[in-house]
Enzyme design. Structure first.
Site, PDB file in Angstrom:
ATOM      1  N   GLU A 436      52.413   4.636  19.294  1.00 30.39           N
ATOM      2  CA  GLU A 436      52.239   3.430  18.474  1.00 30.39           C
ATOM      3  C   GLU A 436      50.858   2.796  18.649  1.00 30.39           C
ATOM      4  O   GLU A 436      50.712   1.582  18.684  1.00 30.39           O
ATOM      5  CB  GLU A 436      53.342   2.418  18.789  1.00 30.39           C
ATOM      6  CG  GLU A 436      54.724   2.916  18.407  1.00 30.39           C
ATOM      7  CD  GLU A 436      55.811   1.868  18.570  1.00 30.39           C
ATOM      8  OE1 GLU A 436      55.601   0.868  19.286  1.00 30.39           O
ATOM      9  OE2 GLU A 436      56.897   2.053  17.973  1.00 30.39           O
ATOM     10  N   GLU A 539      60.710   8.227  17.515  1.00 25.92           N
ATOM     11  CA  GLU A 539      61.438   7.103  18.109  1.00 25.92           C
ATOM     12  C   GLU A 539      62.362   6.538  17.045  1.00 25.92           C
ATOM     13  O   GLU A 539      61.911   6.197  15.949  1.00 25.92           O
ATOM     14  CB  GLU A 539      60.486   6.030  18.626  1.00 25.92           C
ATOM     15  CG  GLU A 539      61.163   4.951  19.447  1.00 25.92           C
ATOM     16  CD  GLU A 539      60.140   4.067  20.163  1.00 25.92           C
ATOM     17  OE1 GLU A 539      59.184   4.623  20.751  1.00 25.92           O
ATOM     18  OE2 GLU A 539      60.294   2.841  20.126  1.00 25.92           O
TER      19      GLU A 539
END
Length: 818
Positions: A436, A539
């Site tokens: 991220e 994820e």
């Protein structure tokens, strides 16, 4: 390198065994690898001159490594929610040791598998080096400074004063194993053996074996290098030898290709491993040897059909994991991970994302042996810091301390060392260069950020004063090049939080395989727009639609749930100090989410029932809420109860006190859940799962009475006296009939006698602030887990558990070799 026949192989094997025997007798001139965890001294705080050998450390505390001082607490609201409201600080470690005369003229190294963080190391007052990264394995050459036959003093300063420097709990200290390594001056280099499988089929496979050697002797050396491959039955299945020489100070890599007939292919369902013995001999004498586990397999990602292993199309059924284990902090013994992995395996899990950093080497070894596919991840941030929440997730003003402070200087080396350390593991299938990093406005921003998407998290959209997301491509390009320099056998990936941004700036296009975090809604459109893209969920949430997006789209390789196990830190407001997103709680006990996932992933027939009052279940006809399907049948008369059933059977039949309440088919389920609404009546609630007309699985809940006694069960019958083995004791509060009292929170004391130590007690309660250093703790959902670790002495271990008002329980465990 010349290939030799089996006769020569057996001769070489005898050389290997002779080397092992001479090492056991203390006469070995080859490699010695000694676990270096005993007899350290520790001081919490900073001090002056502790690196000097004559420094007086008599008042320091004796500790055995691995050691995490942060978990010693106490929990306090003055610390950061991001790191579990536990302290950081500065600490020192020292150890005295001697080296025997036989080590004269040899190389002496010390290896740390993980020190959090910013460590500095001295030997006999000489500075060896520093390593800011708290997750990486590193080694120092102590040879010029050690005293053979005399006392040596190693000192380590650990600086974790930036206590809110991570988005999750990291711990503090020398929290992984340390090894002393002694070699001949001519030796196999660090991480110097690299084995890859080529042209793999059920009929044959070629192994390419690369061995890097270093000659630090005072003169050139002629030597023979041998590789012997042994299968799981102890049979030699291949060998190769070569003669070579190295000049003084020289380094070289020798390569051999070894053919293996009818190989046992490594896979999650059959994790077959071979053992490669690499041997260096000079004038017929073994001077170095190394053992490498080898898994023969082939895999690839396909843009249209997902993931293939050994020619078989399969879905990655993965979970994300952090390093900690509740009361143990991040100093987690291998046996603890083994138990946790076994439970995850039973749920149908076949893959793990190691979030968001390199993990302990022992965990990779376990995944090789137990059959898990790994996504190995290097970084959570690059050159700029992310938000680390102090008062609770998305609450107040965050901090920005973290690894980014060292990124420019150390990132290439840290990524290189992760890959070199882990590339021989057959379990590893992906290198991830970041998690991220493209998170909207944290820190990078771009005009493509959707202004209407969750403004509480992303803000109001594009922020012109933030660094431009165009930087992502530049940095990613450098990291991908590093990864490719050291391994081209695995694809490079990253977990993207904002795929639209990463696509626009060219970051996503640099990846071999693209990871999507919580962006299932993009799968089909992106598959149409980028037909050559190989993608997977890096994820994902626990929801059924998130799994359907994988199951119903052949081009999606799989998913990684956030998360497999609850973890310390990344918490909400005080008193919460841990994250409860896992399939398992901090103690490794199964949560309702576990059984729901098992119903989706497992092949073995299973069925589970959980309950909640209808009002707590969000009313009639609502979808299942993860946290409202507890294994309880204990309510007030007249309560209307929602019964949730998770199963991979085709139908389920519910019974109340032996009377059928009806059979329902999975085809009639909502969100892969069968449900009933039942007026509560004390007694027994049970369910049967059917495949066709045959009952193949069952589950049962009983109404429990008042807490009467304690019950203890152990996961092992005995422990090895090796100071590493761990027994897990499940302590339950039960009624007079032995039924678990689910709402019991009695305080339980654990008394231990014999050759073992109590590592800790864990209840799984994310809001408990009880000391993890105590020998007592309150039960949570009626249970408590005790970790018992052996010492180096054999004998009988007696554990007595007590609680005021309850009958105690005693359990005995033998500490013996077999």
């Amino acid at each position: 390198m010349k290939k030799t026949g089996l006769t020569t192989s057996f001769v070489l094997l005898i050389f290997v065994l002779c080397g092992v025997l001479t090492a056991a007798n203390g006469q070995d001139k080859g490699r010695k690898v000694l676990l270096f965890d005993q007899q350290w001294r520790f001081y919490k705080g900073d001090t002056t001159g502790a690196q000097v050998p004559s420094f007086d450390d008599a008042g320091w505390r004796a500790v055995r490594l691995p050691h995490d001082w942060s978990i010693e607490g106490p929990f306090s609201e003055k610390w950061a929610s991001a790191t579990a409201y536990l302290p950081g600080g500065i600490g020192w470690y020292r150890k005295r040791f001697t080296l025997p005369a036989m080590d004269a003229g040899r190389k002496v190294f010390i290896q740390f598998n993980g020190v959090y963080k910013d460590s500095k190391v001295w030997i006999n007052g000489h500075f060896l080096g520093e390593r800011p990264n708290g997750f990486i394995t590193f080694r120092y050459d102590m040879t010029p400074y050690v005293h053979i036959g005399g006392t040596n003093v190693i000192a380590v300063r650990v600086n974790h004063h930036e206590f809110a420097d991570s988005r999750w709990y990291t711990g503090s200290g020398i929290y992984r194993n340390v090894y002393l390594i002694v070699t001949h001056p001519l030796h196999i280099s660090k991480w110097g053996v690299f084995v890859t499988s080529q042209q793999v089929s059920g009929r044959s496979a070629n192994l390419r074996i690369r061995v890097r050697l270093t000659n630090e002797a005072s003169q050139a050396k002629k030597f023979e290098l041998a590789n012997v491959l042994i299968d799981k039955h102890g049979k030699v299945v291949g060998s190769a030898t070569a003669k070579a020489h190295l000049i003084r100070g020289g380094k070289d890599t020798l390569t051999a290709v070894m053919e293996v007939a009818h190989p046992d292919l490594w896979s999650p369902s059959d994790p077959s491993l071979y053992t490669l013995h690499t041997i260096v001999r000079v004038a017929g004498r073994i001077i170095d040897e190394k053992t490498t586990s080898v898994g023969i397999r082939r895999f690839h990602f396909d843009a249209n059909k997902g993931f293939f292993l050994n020619g078989v199309n399969m879905k990655l059924k993965g979970v994300c994991l952090h390093d900690d284990a509740g009361c143990l902090g991040v100093a987690v013994p291998s046996d603890v991970w083994k138990r946790r992995l076994k439970i995850l395996k039973a749920a149908g899990c076949n893959a793990i994302r190691l979030s968001h950093n390199p993990h302990a080497p022992e965990l990779y070894d376990l995944c090789d042996r137990m059959g898990f596919l790994l996504m190995d991840e290097a970084f959570d941030e690059w050159e700029l810091g992310k938000h680390k929440w102090i008062k609770g997730w998305n609450v107040g003003t965050p901090g920005t301390d973290g690894y980014h402070e060292y990124f420019k200087k150390w990132a290439d080396r840290d990524l290189r060392d992760m890959i070199l350390r882990d590339r021989d593991h057959p379990s590893v299938i992906l290198w991830s260069i970041g998690n991220e990093i493209d998170y909207p406005n944290d820190p990078y921003s771009d005009p493509t950020i959707n202004q209407g998407r969750n403004p509480q998290i992303y803000g109001t959209g594009y922020l012109a004063d933030h660094p431009a997301a165009t930087n992502l491509r530049r940095i990613a390009g450098g990291l991908v090049a590093v990864a490719k320099r050291f391994d081209t056998t695995r694809p490079v990936t990253a977990a993207l939080a904002a795929v639209t941004v990463s696509d626009k700036v060219g970051y996503a296009q640099l990846l071999d395989v693209t990871g999507y975090n919580y962006q299932e809604y993009r799968y089909r459109e992106d598959h149409r727009r980028f037909p050559g893209r190989k993608l997977f969920g890096s994820e994902n949430s626990m929801s059924y639609p998130a799994w359907k997006a994988v199951k119903d789209n052949a081009f999606v390789a799989g998913q990684f749930l956030w998360t497999g196990i609850d973890y310390m830190g990344e918490a909400s407001k005080w008193p919460s100090r841990s994250n409860g997103a896992g399939l398992l709680d901090l103690a490794g006990f199964k949560k309702p989410e576990y059984y729901f996932r098992q119903s989706l992933w497992a092949n073995t027939p299973m069925i589970y029932i959980g309950t909640a009052r209808v009002t707590a279940h969000h009313g009639k006809g609502s979808l299942w809420s993860h946290h409202r399907a507890d294994p309880v049948w204990h309510y007030s008369p007249g309560d209307e109860i929602a019964v949730s059933c998770f199963t991979n059977c085709t139908a389920a039949e519910l019974f109340l006190n032996g009377r059928s309440l009806g059979r329902k088919s999975m085809t009639d389920s909502t969100g892969h859940m069968i449900s009933w609404e039942v007026p509560y009546k004390a007694g027994t609630l049970s369910v049967k799962g059917y495949k066709g007309k045959k009952a193949v699985a069952g589950d049962l809940l009983r109404t429990y009475g008042a807490a009467e006694k304690l019950k203890v069960s152990a996961d092992v019958g005995h422990l090895k006296p090796d100071a590493e083995s761990v027994a897990h004791l499940t302590i339950s509060v039960v009624d007079q009939d032995g039924n678990l009292v689910y709402d019991a929170d009695n305080e339980i004391t654990c008394e231990l006698q014999g050759p073992a130590r109590l590592l800790g007690l864990e209840s799984g309660d994310n809001k408990s602030h009880e000391s993890y250093q105590a020998d007592y703790r309150k039960a949570y959902h009626g249970k408590l887990l005790a970790y018992i670790q052996s010492t180096l002495q054999p004998g009988e271990i007696t554990v007595k558990v007590t609680s005021p008002g309850l009958l105690p329980e005693v359990i005995r465990i033998a500490a013996r070799e077999k």
